[in-house]
Design a protein around this motif. Structure first.
Motif, mmCIF file in Angstrom:
data_model
loop_
_atom_site.group_PDB
_atom_site.id
_atom_site.type_symbol
_atom_site.label_atom_id
_atom_site.label_comp_id
_atom_site.label_asym_id
_atom_site.label_seq_id
_atom_site.Cartn_x
_atom_site.Cartn_y
_atom_site.Cartn_z
ATOM 1 N N ASP A 35 -9.051 -4.860 -0.137
ATOM 2 C CA ASP A 35 -8.492 -3.983 0.896
ATOM 3 C C ASP A 35 -7.511 -2.984 0.296
ATOM 4 N N VAL A 36 -6.549 -3.463 -0.501
ATOM 5 C CA VAL A 36 -5.514 -2.583 -1.047
ATOM 6 C C VAL A 36 -6.125 -1.563 -2.002
ATOM 7 N N TYR A 37 -6.944 -2.027 -2.951
ATOM 8 C CA TYR A 37 -7.511 -1.103 -3.933
ATOM 9 C C TYR A 37 -8.533 -0.160 -3.292
ATOM 10 N N GLY A 38 -9.286 -0.652 -2.325
ATOM 11 C CA GLY A 38 -10.214 0.236 -1.633
ATOM 12 C C GLY A 38 -9.482 1.352 -0.916
ATOM 13 N N HIS A 39 -8.372 1.014 -0.280
ATOM 14 C CA HIS A 39 -7.537 2.003 0.413
ATOM 15 C C HIS A 39 -7.042 3.063 -0.570
ATOM 16 N N LEU A 40 -6.575 2.636 -1.734
ATOM 17 C CA LEU A 40 -6.030 3.577 -2.722
ATOM 18 C C LEU A 40 -7.117 4.447 -3.350
ATOM 19 N N ARG B 121 0.834 -1.206 0.000
ATOM 20 C CA ARG B 121 0.000 0.000 0.000
ATOM 21 C C ARG B 121 0.866 1.252 0.000
ATOM 22 N N ALA B 122 1.929 1.238 0.798
ATOM 23 C CA ALA B 122 2.811 2.412 0.877
ATOM 24 C C ALA B 122 3.512 2.658 -0.456
ATOM 25 N N ALA B 123 3.916 1.590 -1.137
ATOM 26 C CA ALA B 123 4.569 1.759 -2.442
ATOM 27 C C ALA B 123 3.594 2.359 -3.453
ATOM 28 N N GLN C 239 -3.496 12.226 -15.050
ATOM 29 C CA GLN C 239 -4.459 11.254 -14.561
ATOM 30 C C GLN C 239 -3.707 9.995 -14.149
ATOM 31 N N THR C 240 -4.230 9.278 -13.154
ATOM 32 C CA THR C 240 -3.571 8.078 -12.647
ATOM 33 C C THR C 240 -4.155 6.821 -13.260
ATOM 34 N N ILE C 241 -3.261 5.928 -13.648
ATOM 35 C CA ILE C 241 -3.632 4.561 -14.008
ATOM 36 C C ILE C 241 -3.064 3.654 -12.925
ATOM 37 N N LEU C 242 -3.928 2.999 -12.149
ATOM 38 C CA LEU C 242 -3.445 2.077 -11.123
ATOM 39 C C LEU C 242 -3.086 0.760 -11.788
ATOM 40 N N MET C 243 -1.780 0.516 -11.898
ATOM 41 C CA MET C 243 -1.286 -0.664 -12.585
ATOM 42 C C MET C 243 -1.358 -1.891 -11.690
ATOM 43 N N ALA C 244 -1.408 -3.046 -12.309
ATOM 44 C CA ALA C 244 -1.336 -4.291 -11.559
ATOM 45 C C ALA C 244 0.040 -4.415 -10.911
ATOM 46 N N THR D 94 -14.336 -10.216 -8.499
ATOM 47 C CA THR D 94 -13.585 -9.388 -7.545
ATOM 48 C C THR D 94 -13.285 -8.027 -8.148
ATOM 49 N N PHE D 95 -12.876 -8.004 -9.400
ATOM 50 C CA PHE D 95 -12.595 -6.755 -10.103
ATOM 51 C C PHE D 95 -13.831 -5.848 -10.091
ATOM 52 N N LEU D 96 -14.986 -6.420 -10.381
ATOM 53 C CA LEU D 96 -16.223 -5.643 -10.389
ATOM 54 C C LEU D 96 -16.605 -5.192 -8.980
ATOM 55 N N ASP D 97 -16.286 -6.009 -7.973
ATOM 56 C CA ASP D 97 -16.557 -5.605 -6.585
ATOM 57 C C ASP D 97 -15.738 -4.379 -6.201
ATOM 58 N N VAL D 98 -14.479 -4.334 -6.643
ATOM 59 C CA VAL D 98 -13.636 -3.165 -6.368
ATOM 60 C C VAL D 98 -14.263 -1.912 -6.970
ATOM 61 N N ILE D 99 -14.721 -2.025 -8.206
ATOM 62 C CA ILE D 99 -15.316 -0.875 -8.895
ATOM 63 C C ILE D 99 -16.622 -0.468 -8.236
#
Length: 383
Positions: free
Chosen positions: A167-172, A130-132, A146-151, A208-213
């Motif tokens: 957890d990680v993507y929700g935090h970001l 998360r910190a990285a 604009q940000t692209i959150l990469m894998a 899971t991907f759709l849940d993040v969105i």
């Protein structure tokens, strides 16, 4: 004039290059689709470096290529896979690239989105990951892009299931100042990303991907899907919340995905639009007028070149992209960071030249022919 090209069977064949340059392409951005070209970086050929050393970048030539893309109305997707992110370009180099390109975009009025990942880590705990991500997100946002959150390779190696991704993507996403583009890069582009979103089962990973969105739709501008599976992309884009775009990253099926159907279409964020820039822009501007047949007539013939460049091992497509940039006169050499110019065979490069020439991609066909002959001579092919 003819040129002798090596064939996959080890022999030589004669090819007659075209002599007519492409017609001038009108300027102006497409309006019916948002189109990003994932751009390559130009190496400094005079740097005394090694394949595993820090990347030596020719900043002037790198930024000039981005101005070329912007001049045709395309957006630039910066510091992505095409820029050899994680394959010769480390985070230090990527951060410098982001800052320089974002400043250039402001100066010329170009659209830019930049990749934020975790490549300062090889592995780590979830808090370290998360910190990285946070460090890179801050660099992109401070640049004004604009940000692209990469894998993340580190997340793929550390996560124990879907909940860790949520957890990680929700935090970001809660921290992001503006809506971001989420990037799903398949293992054909990076084997270290196998099982991303917590499962090797793509149906489960999609949920899971759709849940993040769904948890943060106001923070997601769109999703960039690079799975080389047109059916799956269409099914996914039909399930996206209203206002969330699908950016195709499918370098095999992009004409049909960008055209779309009665239920929607994909925008574009494509590595192949690096060598196809002017032609791709012309095609999408044709689509702007409602001329779908004209759009497909321009773009469908490019698929053979794209499939060739992206053939397995797909992650080495950057070699063909840089070859074509050199042949087209956008840089003065065929050298890549990390020495990746050696990643494709001579017959592969020869076929890339032939396909690109057949499409009329070279502004100066004679220059392209001369440079290709020079490359062949270095490899011992008689003239």
């Amino acid at each position: 004039m003819t040129i002798r090209l090596p064939a996959p069977d080890g022999g030589l064949r004669t090819y007659e290059p075209r002599t007519d340059p492409p017609a001038p392409a009108p300027a102006g951005p497409p309006v019916s689709r948002t189109v990003f070209s994932a751009a390559h970086v130009v190496a400094d050929p005079y740097a005394d470096t090694t394949p595993d050393g820090p990347a030596a970048v020719d900043w002037d030539a790198t930024l000039a290529f981005r101005r070329h893309l912007w001049s045709h109305g395309l957006g630039v997707a910066e510091a992505m896979d095409t820029a050899q992110r994680g394959m010769g370009l480390d985070w230090t180099g990527a951060a410098e690239l982001i800052r320089r390109s974002a400043a250039e975009a402001r100066a010329v009025g170009g659209r830019i989105a930049c990749g934020a990942g975790t490549d300062q880590l090889s592995h780590g705990t979830l808090p370290q990951i998360r910190a990285a991500y946070e460090e890179q997100l801050a660099v992109v946002e401070e640049s004004g892009a604009q940000t692209i959150l990469m894998a993340s390779r580190a997340l793929a190696a550390t996560a124990t299931g879907p909940d860790d991704y949520l957890d990680v993507y929700g935090h970001l996403l809660r921290q992001a100042n503006e809506p971001v583009i989420l990037h799903w890069l398949g293992p054909m582009f990076d084997p270290a990303l196998d099982g991303y979103w917590g499962s090797a089962d793509l149906d489960a990973a999609t949920e899971t991907f759709l849940d993040v969105i769904a948890a943060h739709p106001d923070k997601v501008d769109g999703v960039k899907v690079s799975l080389l599976d047109a059916r799956r992309e269409v099914e996914l884009r039909r399930r996206l919340p209203d206002g969330v775009r699908c950016y195709t990253g499918d370098d095999f099926h992009y004409p049909e995905l960008i055209e779309g159907d009665a239920q929607g279409f994909s925008h574009a964020l494509l590595g192949v639009f690096d060598p196809l820039g002017p032609l791709a822009a012309r095609a999408v501007r044709t689509l702007d007028t409602g001329d779908t047949k004209g759009f497909r007539a321009l773009l469908d013939p490019t698929v053979a070149l794209s499939r060739h460049l992206f053939q397995p091992p797909t992650r080495y497509y950057k070699t063909g992209v840089v070859l074509l940039a050199w042949l087209a006169g956008h840089q003065d050499h065929f050298t890549m960071v990390g020495g990746l110019q050696s990643a494709r065979s001579l017959p592969h490069l020869a076929r890339a030249y032939e396909l690109a020439d057949g499409l009329g991609l070279f502004p100066d066909p004679a220059l392209a022919e001369s440079r290709m002959k020079s490359l062949l001579t270095v490899h011992g092919v008689p003239r």
